[in-house]
Design an enzyme around this catalytic site. Structure first.
Site, PDB file in Angstrom:
ATOM      1  N   TRP A 357      -1.962  -8.701  10.294  1.00 58.37           N
ATOM      2  CA  TRP A 357      -3.634  -8.797   9.354  1.00 58.37           C
ATOM      3  C   TRP A 357      -3.476  -8.734   7.959  1.00 58.37           C
ATOM      4  O   TRP A 357      -4.442  -8.597   7.174  1.00 58.37           O
ATOM      5  CB  TRP A 357      -4.336  -7.608  10.229  1.00 58.37           C
ATOM      6  N   ASP A 358      -2.687  -8.367   7.661  1.00 59.11           N
ATOM      7  CA  ASP A 358      -1.908  -8.496   5.645  1.00 59.11           C
ATOM      8  C   ASP A 358      -2.829  -9.109   4.782  1.00 59.11           C
ATOM      9  O   ASP A 358      -3.312  -9.179   4.050  1.00 59.11           O
ATOM     10  CB  ASP A 358      -0.789  -8.686   5.841  1.00 59.11           C
ATOM     11  N   GLU A 487       0.338   4.113  11.497  1.00 61.01           N
ATOM     12  CA  GLU A 487       1.021   3.848  12.603  1.00 61.01           C
ATOM     13  C   GLU A 487       2.099   4.909  13.008  1.00 61.01           C
ATOM     14  O   GLU A 487       2.566   5.129  14.100  1.00 61.01           O
ATOM     15  CB  GLU A 487       2.151   2.369  12.374  1.00 61.01           C
ATOM     16  N   LYS A 599       0.773   7.287   7.450  1.00 58.22           N
ATOM     17  CA  LYS A 599       1.838   6.258   6.991  1.00 58.22           C
ATOM     18  C   LYS A 599       0.890   5.513   6.041  1.00 58.22           C
ATOM     19  O   LYS A 599       1.663   5.526   4.668  1.00 58.22           O
ATOM     20  CB  LYS A 599       1.723   5.325   7.859  1.00 58.22           C
ATOM     21  N   GLN A 600      -0.080   5.207   6.542  1.00 55.09           N
ATOM     22  CA  GLN A 600      -0.850   4.091   5.393  1.00 55.09           C
ATOM     23  C   GLN A 600      -2.699   4.409   5.460  1.00 55.09           C
ATOM     24  O   GLN A 600      -2.721   4.708   5.902  1.00 55.09           O
ATOM     25  CB  GLN A 600      -0.417   2.492   5.387  1.00 55.09           C
TER      26      GLN A 600
END
Ligand code: BGC
Length: 767
Positions: A357-358, A487, A599-600
């Protein structure tokens, strides 16, 4: 690790050879042209640690899945970009001794990646066993003009002796992927051939029948004179080499030119590969190294004209951003809609070179703003072409209709097999829908919606329709058992981001259907029929939009990452002893999952994508709540935070976040650059400058800028292509100047003031 590269505006420079850093440098100094890529391996023999890496775009292998406990729905294979024939090899033997920088005494070693002109150069002196000293200068590039051509110029000068050079120029197709699951080799031999100065090796993959042919020609020169030396050929399975012998004359450079043409049956008839590569090689050899190199420089000049970012007053930042732009341009050039952007580009094997998906979430904005429309359009077409596979993927997982795009793919099929990602990280479907919106919003190319977009949107919407479940006692729809972008939490219920991107997809799909109905009723009718879209179904979408449940803490005014988030012990990362970081290397997975650490960007990813829907106070509350708990252990994380911090006026934070990825690979910040560079997160760094510091957004067909400049910089400027105009936006501490470098006028809003900028005009405003 202590930074070891020299700061320079246009080049990456390593001075002094340190074998311990060699594999990191092999990643950083990689070269590529969208068609192929090559790690910065040495041409000559090197017996120290090295990851030989030569990759052909789109040539992959379905490596049999390796998994401890099989789960239904897992893919049979993990697709891997293939490490292919080593075409750069030059075995250099001087008076019987192999030149090997692992054995020789090396001095004055300098490696340079010249990003302005697109080549790699290495110079060094080496002392051989009996005190014989040589000087070497090796230059190589893969052409961005003739995509199949790679060229090398290798000068050897003996400094204190006359001797004999024996050089074997070779093609070695007997290559193994470092990340092979079962230690297998993926290439089978097809043919080798040898003629006077040429050799050719054709190999094919054990599965999928990819054929790859590399043909080379080698020439030796001294003092601009071609040496008349006869080569002696040798062939082995998957290998062909030609050995030349020539005298070495003290203080005179002997030059080896090696040209290679690398072709695959992705582009040419399988039976014709050798002929095609030989023909392509003819053209390259005829031009010669210097002319090819000049063409390379002027093609790169054009790339820089469209995509450069200039940062004044901070060389390290300047080098960092140019490195990122360089890598993005050499990874994806957009001519071929079958290709995409692997998280490591062509610089290593990790992540299998596959599409994540980046691409839609992070890379698309870069290509939208710096290249012709057809290039980002091809990124969308790539997903369109995978729609059938996405439908099959949904079926395979038990859905009756709709499409679920894979988390990781080469050819549209899922190739990832961690249940919490493969089955649960379904938010990726939303990013693909969002990519369509982003493209149309940026380019204004609404024709895409009627041609391709609506089919993808409708099928993704159908997936969401089936994936949510109605909870009658609460009169809401929910989405259970998912993994959000963060994640570090798995199998959670009602991840706010996933719920919202799902309903957003439904809203956008309905909007596009309305748009088609209004603007082209015939086309609308055709799609309704083709998709068998019933009124009932659309009503159901509206019902889901109206009744979707979003976890929220009304008291604090924040969206909740998931239902159970407030049950966790909430701590800021600053309270953790630094010995725990990074968590993914120090904590058990269980401990990570139970913790509040993120994480993000997750909720914040939603606030970034759907920025226009939320007021500044909402963004602020959520940012203040989540950012302190975020460990940014995905390199994709800091950019989103940096952009939001800019919008919120958190200048220090914005700059701090920017720095976390700006030189991620150059400074080997995450200690993993030897595996390859973080190519997709480089696009995020570009976003931090353009959308963050530049404050660029597109709304109602207008380019909006809200620039602010970090105190550490004197000025910065960036280029954007917008609706035919190329604009240069220059920001210093006092003013913003926009130069229109084309004849096409543009409407721009700067710091809320509407400006009409004529073609070839310039405007300056204070800020
Ligand atoms: C991130 C994903 C990303 C993948 C590839 C992971 O670490 O969590 O969001 O798609 O890396 O870059």
């Amino acid at each position: 690790m202590k930074p070891y590269l020299k700061e320079h505006e246009w080049s990456i420079i390593e001075e002094g050879f340190d074998p311990d850093k060699h594999e990191i440098s092999e990643s950083i100094f990689s070269i590529g042209n969208g068609h192929m890529g090559q790690r910065a391996n040495f041409e000559e023999t090197y017996t120290g640690s090295s990851l030989q890496g030569s990759y052909m775009a789109g040539v992959y292998y379905p490596d049999k899945t390796r998994v401890g406990w099989w789960k239904n729905g897992y893919p049979e294979y993990f697709a891997k970009v293939l490490n292919s024939t080593n075409w750069i090899g030059l075995r250099i033997v001087i008076d019987g001794e192999d030149l090997d920088l692992n054995e020789a005494k090396v001095s004055e070693f300098v490696r340079e990646l010249n990003m302005r002109e697109g080549y790699l150069q290495r110079t060094f002196k080496a002392e051989l066993r009996e005190g014989k000293e040589i000087k070497v200068k090796a230059t190589r590039f893969v052409s961005i003009v003739q995509k199949e051509i790679g060229a090398i110029k290798y000068d050897i000068t003996p400094l204190n002796f006359d001797g004999t050079l024996e050089v074997t120029s070779y093609l070695d197709g007997d290559i193994k992927n470092k990340d092979a699951n079962y230690d297998e080799k993926f290439w089978d031999p097809v043919a080798t051939s040898l003629s006077k100065d040429r050799a050719s090796v054709t190999v094919k993959t054990k599965k999928l029948n990819f054929h790859f042919c590399s043909t080379m020609e080698t020439q030796l020169y001294r003092n601009d004179q071609k040496l008349d030396v006869d080569g002696v050929g040798s062939e082995e399975v998957k290998y062909a080499g030609i050995t030349y012998k020539a005298p070495l004359v003290k203080n005179e450079a002997t030059t080896i030119y090696k040209y290679a043409a690398n072709v695959t049956n992705r582009d040419h008839d399988e039976q014709q590969l050798e002929t095609v590569s030989s023909k392509s090689l003819d053209g390259a050899v005829k031009k010669g190294f210097e002319q090819l190199k000049e063409e390379q420089a002027s093609a790169w000049k054009q790339k820089w004209l469209d995509s450069d970012i200039v940062i004044e007053g901070d060389i390290s930042a300047q080098q960092g951003i140019r490195f990122n732009i360089y890598q993005l341009n050499q990874t994806y050039s957009g001519e071929d809609a079958r290709l995409n952007i692997g998280p490591k580009g062509f610089t290593g094997e990790k992540y299998g070179g596959s599409t994540y998906w980046d691409t839609e979430a992070y890379c698309l904005p870069f290509y939208l703003a710096t290249s012709e429309e057809r290039i980002p359009r091809n990124l969308l077409i790539y997903r369109y072409n995978h729609l059938e596979k996405a439908r099959e993927n949904a079926k395979k997982l038990g859905f009756e209709k709709g499409a679920l795009y894979p988390m990781v793919t080469m050819n549209g099929e899922e190739s990832h097999n961690e249940w919490e990602i493969t089955f649960e990280e379904i938010h990726r479907n939303g990013a693909i829908a969002y990519g369509i919106y982003n493209y149309v919003n940026y380019t204004g190319d609404k024709s895409y919606l009627g041609e391709y977009g609506i089919e993808v949107l409708a099928e993704i919407s159908r997936f969401w329709e089936e994936r949510v479940n109605f909870v009658p006692q609460k009169n809401v729809y929910m989405m259970l058992g998912v993994t959000g972008p963060n994640e570090y939490e798995n199998n959670v219920h009602n991840n706010w981001y996933t719920n919202r991107i799902a309903t957003w997809t439904l809203e956008y799909t309905l909007y596009v259907l309305d748009f088609l109905k209004d603007t082209d009723p015939d086309l609308y009718a055709q799609w309704i029929e083709k998709l068998d879209l019933k009124e009932e179904e659309m009503k159901k979408w509206v019902d889901i939009i109206d009744k979707m449940y979003y976890p929220e803490d009304k008291e604090q005014g924040v969206f909740l990452q998931q239902d159970g988030f407030l049950d966790k012990e909430l701590l800021p990362v600053s309270k953790l002893d630094s010995k725990h970081l990074p968590l993914n290397q120090n904590w058990s997975w269980d401990r990570i999952l139970r913790s509040c650490f993120i994480k993000q960007a997750d909720v914040l990813q939603g606030l970034y994508f759907l920025n226009h829907e939320f007021d500044i106070e909402t963004k602020k509350r959520n940012f203040d709540f989540y950012e302190p708990m975020t460990v940014h252990e995905s390199s994709l994380s800091p950019c989103v935070h940096s952009i939001l911090a800019c919008e919120l006026g958190y200048k220090e934070k914005a700059y701090e976040m920017y720095l976390r990825t700006a030189r991620l690979d150059l400074d080997n910040y995450n200690n993993d650059t030897e595996d390859g560079c973080h190519t997709t997160s480089m696009a995020g760094t570009w976003m931090s400058v353009v959308q963050g510091f530049g404050g660029m957004k597109i709304s109602n067909d207008q380019l909006i800028l809200n620039p602010f400049i970090p105190g550490q910089w004197k000025s910065f400027s960036f280029k954007v292509l917008f609706r035919g105009a190329r604009l240069m936006i220059h920001v210093d501490q006092e003013e913003v100047t926009i130069t229109n470098e084309t004849d096409i006028a543009s409407d721009i809003v700067i710091h809320s003031d509407k400006i009409y900028l004529k073609g070839n005009d310039q405007i300056t405003v204070t800020h």
